[in-house]
Enzyme design. Structure first.
Site, PDB file in Angstrom:
ATOM      1  N   ASP A   7      37.500  39.726 -71.830  1.00 10.32           N
ATOM      2  CA  ASP A   7      36.821  39.727 -70.541  1.00 10.32           C
ATOM      3  C   ASP A   7      37.618  38.736 -69.699  1.00 10.32           C
ATOM      4  O   ASP A   7      37.492  37.522 -69.873  1.00 10.32           O
ATOM      5  CB  ASP A   7      35.370  39.287 -70.688  1.00 10.32           C
ATOM      6  CG  ASP A   7      34.662  39.216 -69.350  1.00 10.32           C
ATOM      7  OD1 ASP A   7      34.915  40.088 -68.496  1.00 10.32           O
ATOM      8  OD2 ASP A   7      33.854  38.282 -69.146  1.00 10.32           O
ATOM      9  N   GLU A  68      38.321  45.407 -69.562  1.00 17.06           N
ATOM     10  CA  GLU A  68      37.534  46.089 -68.538  1.00 17.06           C
ATOM     11  C   GLU A  68      38.392  46.319 -67.296  1.00 17.06           C
ATOM     12  O   GLU A  68      39.174  45.446 -66.900  1.00 17.06           O
ATOM     13  CB  GLU A  68      36.316  45.240 -68.167  1.00 17.06           C
ATOM     14  CG  GLU A  68      35.372  45.917 -67.193  1.00 17.06           C
ATOM     15  CD  GLU A  68      34.108  45.110 -66.940  1.00 17.06           C
ATOM     16  OE1 GLU A  68      33.263  45.596 -66.192  1.00 17.06           O
ATOM     17  OE2 GLU A  68      33.967  43.998 -67.489  1.00 17.06           O
ATOM     18  N   ASP A 141      30.615  35.725 -71.132  1.00 15.93           N
ATOM     19  CA  ASP A 141      31.991  36.213 -71.222  1.00 15.93           C
ATOM     20  C   ASP A 141      32.308  36.683 -72.650  1.00 15.93           C
ATOM     21  O   ASP A 141      33.012  37.670 -72.845  1.00 15.93           O
ATOM     22  CB  ASP A 141      32.981  35.103 -70.828  1.00 15.93           C
ATOM     23  CG  ASP A 141      32.622  34.460 -69.509  1.00 15.93           C
ATOM     24  OD1 ASP A 141      33.163  34.877 -68.480  1.00 15.93           O
ATOM     25  OD2 ASP A 141      31.770  33.553 -69.524  1.00 15.93           O
TER      26      ASP A 141
END
Length: 157
Positions: A7, A68, A141
């Protein structure tokens, strides 16, 4: 298959290594939230994050790097810096011969909860039902990185 998921962020970067072996459930091998000091120059923060990523790749020897897909927020400076972190991580992953897999927030929500409009709280509640976590996770996170890894494994099956 072993996945290292990130992340991306430059103040806090979630990282998770998850493995799937045929006939078994997914296993969380490692997760953490790497922090950098706001007192450091951005280039130093970038270097520190890259060094940690390289260290974990060499330790765990994953086949895939999952991340992501970024969407731009209102704060353009933050978005640009996070994009730089993501680019640096992709470079390292490719230099280590990892496949790179990107997932949208929608794909992650559907993979983890089965519902495209799930909230972060829904995702965080579902993760321990999908994978055994043997430690306390303090920051979102880290949960996000685990969710990205689980999405990658779910789509590769």
């Amino acid at each position: 298959m072993k996945v290292i998921a990130i992340d991306p962020g430059y103040e806090r970067m979630g990282i998770a290594v998850v493995e799937h072996k045929k006939g078994t459930s997914d296993t969380l091998l490692y997760s953490a939230c790497v922090r950098t000091s706001p007192k450091l120059e951005f280039s130093e923060r970038l270097f520190n994050l890259g060094e940690e990523f390289w260290l974990q790749i060499r330790k765990w020897k994953p086949e895939v790097f999952a991340v992501e897909k970024l969407y731009f927020e209102n704060n353009q400076k933050t978005a640009m810096n996070v994009a730089e972190v993501k680019g640096m991580l992709a470079y390292i992953a490719m230099s280590e011969k990892l496949r790179v897999a990107e997932f949208t927030p929608l794909q992650i929500k559907v993979a983890v909860t089965g519902y495209g409009r799930a909230t972060k709280a829904d995702i965080f509640k579902m993760i321990p039902k999908l994978i055994d976590i043997k430690k306390e996770i303090e920051l979102d996170d880290e949960y996000d990185a685990i969710a990205i890894a689980l999405t990658c494994l779910a789509t590769k099956r």
